[in-house]
Design a protein around this motif. Sequence first.
Motif, PDB file in Angstrom:
ATOM      1  N   SER A 556     -41.848  -3.394 -18.492  1.00 55.22           N
ATOM      2  CA  SER A 556     -40.878  -3.150 -17.636  1.00 55.22           C
ATOM      3  C   SER A 556     -40.996  -4.624 -16.754  1.00 55.22           C
ATOM      4  CB  SER A 556     -41.387  -1.966 -16.648  1.00 55.22           C
ATOM      5  OG  SER A 556     -41.396  -1.051 -17.482  1.00 55.22           O
ATOM      6  N   GLN A 597     -36.908   2.790 -15.869  1.00 53.73           N
ATOM      7  CA  GLN A 597     -37.752   3.810 -16.219  1.00 53.73           C
ATOM      8  C   GLN A 597     -37.727   4.903 -14.925  1.00 53.73           C
ATOM      9  OE1 GLN A 597     -41.455   2.035 -16.774  1.00 53.73           O
ATOM     10  NE2 GLN A 597     -42.167   3.753 -17.926  1.00 53.73           N
ATOM     11  N   ASP A 677     -34.798   0.949 -20.283  1.00 53.77           N
ATOM     12  CA  ASP A 677     -36.376   0.979 -20.230  1.00 53.77           C
ATOM     13  C   ASP A 677     -36.794   2.447 -20.512  1.00 53.77           C
ATOM     14  OD1 ASP A 677     -38.921   0.947 -19.757  1.00 53.77           O
ATOM     15  OD2 ASP A 677     -38.700  -0.417 -17.759  1.00 53.77           O
TER      16      ASP A 677
END
Lengths: 761, 177
Positions: A556, A597, A677
């Motif tokens: 990330s 995410q 992500d």
Amino acid sequence: MKYFDTLTQGAEQALTDRGVGLDSLLYCIKCDMDYEGMYYDTYVVFDSEKLYILSGYDRQIREKKKIRYEFDFRDYKEYSLSDIYELYVDRYRHTCRLMGKQKGCDSSDSDKHVCISRFSSGFSEKAEQFCHRYNLTVKKEAIDDSMLDERSPFCPKCHRRYPDPNRKYCPYCVKRSSLFRRLMEMFGDFKLQTASILIMMILSAALGIISPYFGTAFLYDRVLDAAGDFYGQILFAVLMMAGFRLMSGLFSTLYGVVFSTAVSKVMHKIRVKVFAAMEKLSLSFFTSKQTGSLMTRVDRDANDVYDFFCFIVPQGVTNIIKMASMVVLMYLLSPLLATCILIMMIMVFVSEIFFAKGQRRHWRATNLAVRRMQSNLNDAINGHRVVKAFAREEQEKSRFGKSLDRVYEADMARSVRYVKFDSSQWVIYSVGRALLIVLGFYLVIKGSIGIGELMLMISYFGMLWDPVYFFVYAGNDWSRCIDAASRIFEIIDSNPTVKPPVTPAEVPSEGLQGDIVLKNVSFEYEAGVPVLKDVSMNIEQGKFYGVVGKTGAGKSTLINLISRLYDPTNGEIRIDGIPIKDIAFEDLRRSIGIVSQETYLFMGSIADNIRYARPDATIEEVVEAAKNANAHDFILKLPDGYDTMIGSGGVSLSGGEKQRISIARALIQKPNILILDEATASMDTRTERKIQNAIDNLKKGRTIIAIAHRLSTLRDADMLCVIEHGEVKETGTHDQLIRAKGKYFELYKLQAEALKTIGVE
Amino acid sequence: MNEYKQTDFQIDSLRILDVNELHFTRLDSGYLDLEYKGNRYEQVSLTRLQPFYYLDTYISVSFKNDEDEWIEIGVIRDINDMSKEQRDLCAEYLQFRYYVPLITKVHSIRDNRMGYLFIDAETTAGRKRIAVNDWWTNFRVNNSGMLTVTDSDGNKYYIPHPEEMDRKSYRKLELFM
Ligand SMILES: Nc1ncnc2c1ncn2[C@@H]1O[C@H](COP(=O)(O)OP(=O)(O)OP(=O)(O)O)[C@@H](O)[C@H]1O
Ligand SMILES: [Mg+2]
């Protein structure tokens, strides 16, 4: 020698005494401890030949406003650069050691580690950079200090280190008065209003002071007295008194209105400024420990400033005018009485100040208890699910009860103290007043003052208390306002760490194409904890790029750098050959769509959330994006379809549903570069497949970077790369990596085995 | 070292070390080497599991593998079970590793009303002026009553028993606890 610390004169002398040439020194750091952990000043410096370690104690000597440093020498050591060939920082819990690696005596010996110095962990960032430069010097490599220049860590006034080198904010040097001036400057656009307010304030105060005259001296001496020129005209006296009072009130209302509109406008200006500054700030400001809490109180701070200007400032001005003119008038009437009154005032004022100081302690204790109670309450409310799930209601109840008790106790202690003090003050006041009247009548009998004048004095005596009490407590409000203003200005003034380019590079109207090149990129969130190390990769336009790696590997983070939420500490990123730092934020964000995410949905309708990045999107486009993201079906099932409100207070969505909405949000933007992500991590396999097909459709002409733990998600990837501990371990196509039998192969085998255990091959 | 090579599906579980098999040696550099059941580990690290409550018990021992990952060898239940010499070695290492100045006396605390507290304090390491930003988050009292102060440079200070300090110091501190 420019970095990192400067030698004091005494230390310079001590080094010169030992034959060290000051001019050739390259870098210097000051450490704060000796080996036993006592506070000692240890300077570590080096030139191109040797490393010098000088320890002792910098003693401050004050001489006629000047501060001189004297150095109490304690120890000195030197090593040659070829002997200690590498420096590093050895971190403990709260302290660190600066360590050197020394070659073993003969070739068979392994390296020896020597401790150079010790310091509190707050110095570690500086020390890391120092080590880095030392090591480069040993290797005779070029050193680039340009990053340091921008963030000179010292306050120009007091030469102390900034607590946070990213924000040039020195807590030692900020002056309160300058803050106040800055606040006042905000009123600069309202010159006319300010002037008229001032005039009205003076008028109101003056009229208020004159009005008692008609009820006292005028009444007794000129109306009731047979010799007076208004003899018998009682109605006139009453009308005059009422009239003046009315006028005074009228003016004070008037300036109140004008004033509060001006303040409201100024506050609006400040709020807009703060919000604009907040939006401009980099992500790191919000996540930093030192500044994160600033944000949570921005609004309360603005209110504190507002209250101060709306209520305290006008009252302060009128009270000063009132007090000054009353004191002058009283002296004109009777200097003796006026002096008595003044002495009494001062005594009361001083005792009140002392009382208020003590009372502040109690207030503080109360506030603390309340704050604690509130956070307990918040905890219990936010965590109610867990509390219920583990059946800990009783425990929470007693915890909350205890914090309530503390509030009660603190409140009681404060009130009791107040009541005691207040009643004693009242007794003093009454006695004082009685004495005053007795003295006054004595003077009347002696003929040195008229009865009317005495009455006027007594009514002024009563009127004086308001200003006195006001000034006792105004100090509090003043410091609360300045306190709040300092935080507000801190936000307005802080420079973003990720700066927009001064002259943005030319980007074609269809946006960036997505040739992404990373060259030796390193990154750390916190100094000395590298998250990405020397990452280089080439992402070709129009390719599907898969990134895999263990949790916490830095995947990330890589995305954060490509989308320029942070800047790399070292190395460079280019998109379409343009350094990312030269691309205007708008161009960058327009070309990159991210499904992160952590899904975050804003308060508002689903449709608004989907078209967040492109508010002008039509409903057809919204539905199209939702269909592509496989969100359409579940949205239709919601009570209000696309108008369903989500976010706090609205409908709650499941993890997978939220993810699908954020995918739709990225899709509607039609970005040339799409970053996913873990975008499908919370979805079932069927849904994931469907979305993958949608992404496949999108692939034409788009660069896609996808992070996933489930390798099947990346089965269509053109290129794969494995990241481990912040380093790129492998890159290649699926087939290449399988044949290479490396990390990827291992991962693949594991997942395949896992499928085998349930009978799938 | 094979015993500790991560096999892929092995469940991690608490491994209590046999104190009689532990043999630490201290290097000049301050690092500890360990020999345990025939394996040698260089530069091991000892970590207190509960640094606030138990100083001598439950100490985790770990080493760095070739990939720079810290791998736990196991946990020592109580270092007092070791031989005196070994125990002292460990205790000294732990003391060094967890070294933090204790505040012994507070001369003054000044709130500059700009979010900073300046504490003029006497510590076990000498006198120091400590600047604390946002004390609400940087003053922490744990369950046993110990106060932890983190200053704006990130340095830490402890006061193990604030209520046992002299009255003047305590009264000054009390407001912030
Ligand atoms: N804002 C931050 N401040 C400090 N450290 C951070 C921050 N964000 C992440 N880290 C640390 O950086 C490292 C890499 O984090 P990153 O989020 O890039 O991992 P990841 O590869 O995406 O992991 P996952 O697969 O779990 O999402 C982690 O050790 C993490 O603790
Ligand atoms: Mg991640």
